[in-house]
Design a protein around this motif. Structure first.
Motif, PDB file in Angstrom:
ATOM      1  N   UNK A  53       0.824  -1.295  -0.120  1.00  0.00           N
ATOM      2  CA  UNK A  53       0.044  -0.092   0.166  1.00  0.00           C
ATOM      3  C   UNK A  53       0.935   1.283  -0.018  1.00  0.00           C
ATOM      4  N   UNK A  54       0.748   1.902  -1.151  1.00  0.00           N
ATOM      5  CA  UNK A  54       1.902   3.028  -1.521  1.00  0.00           C
ATOM      6  C   UNK A  54       0.991   4.266  -1.032  1.00  0.00           C
ATOM      7  N   UNK A 115      -9.657  -7.095  -4.341  1.00  0.00           N
ATOM      8  CA  UNK A 115      -9.934  -6.964  -3.134  1.00  0.00           C
ATOM      9  C   UNK A 115      -8.978  -5.674  -2.349  1.00  0.00           C
ATOM     10  N   UNK A 116      -7.952  -5.532  -2.801  1.00  0.00           N
ATOM     11  CA  UNK A 116      -7.246  -4.456  -2.323  1.00  0.00           C
ATOM     12  C   UNK A 116      -7.672  -3.205  -2.661  1.00  0.00           C
ATOM     13  N   UNK A 117      -8.043  -3.274  -4.030  1.00  0.00           N
ATOM     14  CA  UNK A 117      -8.572  -1.838  -4.475  1.00  0.00           C
ATOM     15  C   UNK A 117      -9.913  -1.424  -4.091  1.00  0.00           C
ATOM     16  N   UNK A 126      -5.852   8.257  -1.429  1.00  0.00           N
ATOM     17  CA  UNK A 126      -4.772   8.131  -0.154  1.00  0.00           C
ATOM     18  C   UNK A 126      -3.600   7.201  -0.337  1.00  0.00           C
ATOM     19  N   UNK A 127      -3.971   6.053  -0.897  1.00  0.00           N
ATOM     20  CA  UNK A 127      -3.125   4.830  -1.165  1.00  0.00           C
ATOM     21  C   UNK A 127      -3.367   4.594  -2.563  1.00  0.00           C
ATOM     22  N   UNK A 128      -2.380   3.613  -3.042  1.00  0.00           N
ATOM     23  CA  UNK A 128      -2.300   3.128  -4.249  1.00  0.00           C
ATOM     24  C   UNK A 128      -1.719   1.659  -3.898  1.00  0.00           C
ATOM     25  N   UNK A 129      -2.154   0.576  -4.767  1.00  0.00           N
ATOM     26  CA  UNK A 129      -1.632  -0.662  -4.676  1.00  0.00           C
ATOM     27  C   UNK A 129      -0.954  -1.204  -5.500  1.00  0.00           C
ATOM     28  N   UNK A 130       0.223  -1.910  -5.090  1.00  0.00           N
ATOM     29  CA  UNK A 130       1.000  -2.728  -5.982  1.00  0.00           C
ATOM     30  C   UNK A 130       1.016  -3.977  -5.563  1.00  0.00           C
TER      31      UNK A 130
END
Length: 143
Positions: A53-54, A115-117, A126-130
């Motif tokens: 979570x970036x 699911x993370x998104x 506020x967060x982006x996913x990798x």
């Protein structure tokens, strides 16, 4: 009827001196695994998915908005844990770009990423996913 069958199966197995117990209703999964042998030990490896979570591009929320987003973010993580989709979750320690990690125990990377998104903090920017695949011994535990 299923319960009676299960009880009879266990009674028959134990009366025959077998150490095998059959679980007819145990769910099957399609997690990607492989095994390898080293000496007398066979290791079974399973593919998990590590989500980083970036810090996202939209971090200009008011203090109240940020607090509400964080509350919903934590509710989402708790839901993932209760549904056994994640094995480990936690924040990073003072990293420049990575805010936290989620270790997903899903069958596919697409499922973990989706699911993370769903996280309200990701939706708010506020967060982006990798998401990256990660191999570990099946059923690994932290020590």
């Amino acid at each position: 009827m299923k319960t009676l069958f299960g009880i009879l199966t266990v009674v028959i197995l134990f009366s025959c001196g077998s150490n095998t117990v059959i679980y007819p209703d145990k769910p099957k999964t399609n997690h990607e695994t492989f095994s390898y042998k080293e000496g007398d030990t066979t290791y079974v490896m399973q593919k998990y998915f590590l989500v980083m979570l970036k810090k996202g591009p939209n971090r200009e929320h008011s203090k109240e908005e940020a607090a509400e987003i964080q509350k919903k973010h934590m509710e989402h993580i708790n839901w993932l844990a209760k549904t056994n989709k994640i094995s480990v979750a936690g924040p990073s320690d003072k990293h420049e770009t990575i805010s936290g990690f989620l270790l997903f125990n899903t069958e596919t990377m697409k499922e973990a990423d989706s699911l993370a998104k769903l996280d309200p903090a990701v939706k708010a920017g506020r967060l982006v996913v990798e998401t990256v695949p990660w191999w570990a011994a099946k059923g690994s535990k932290l020590k």
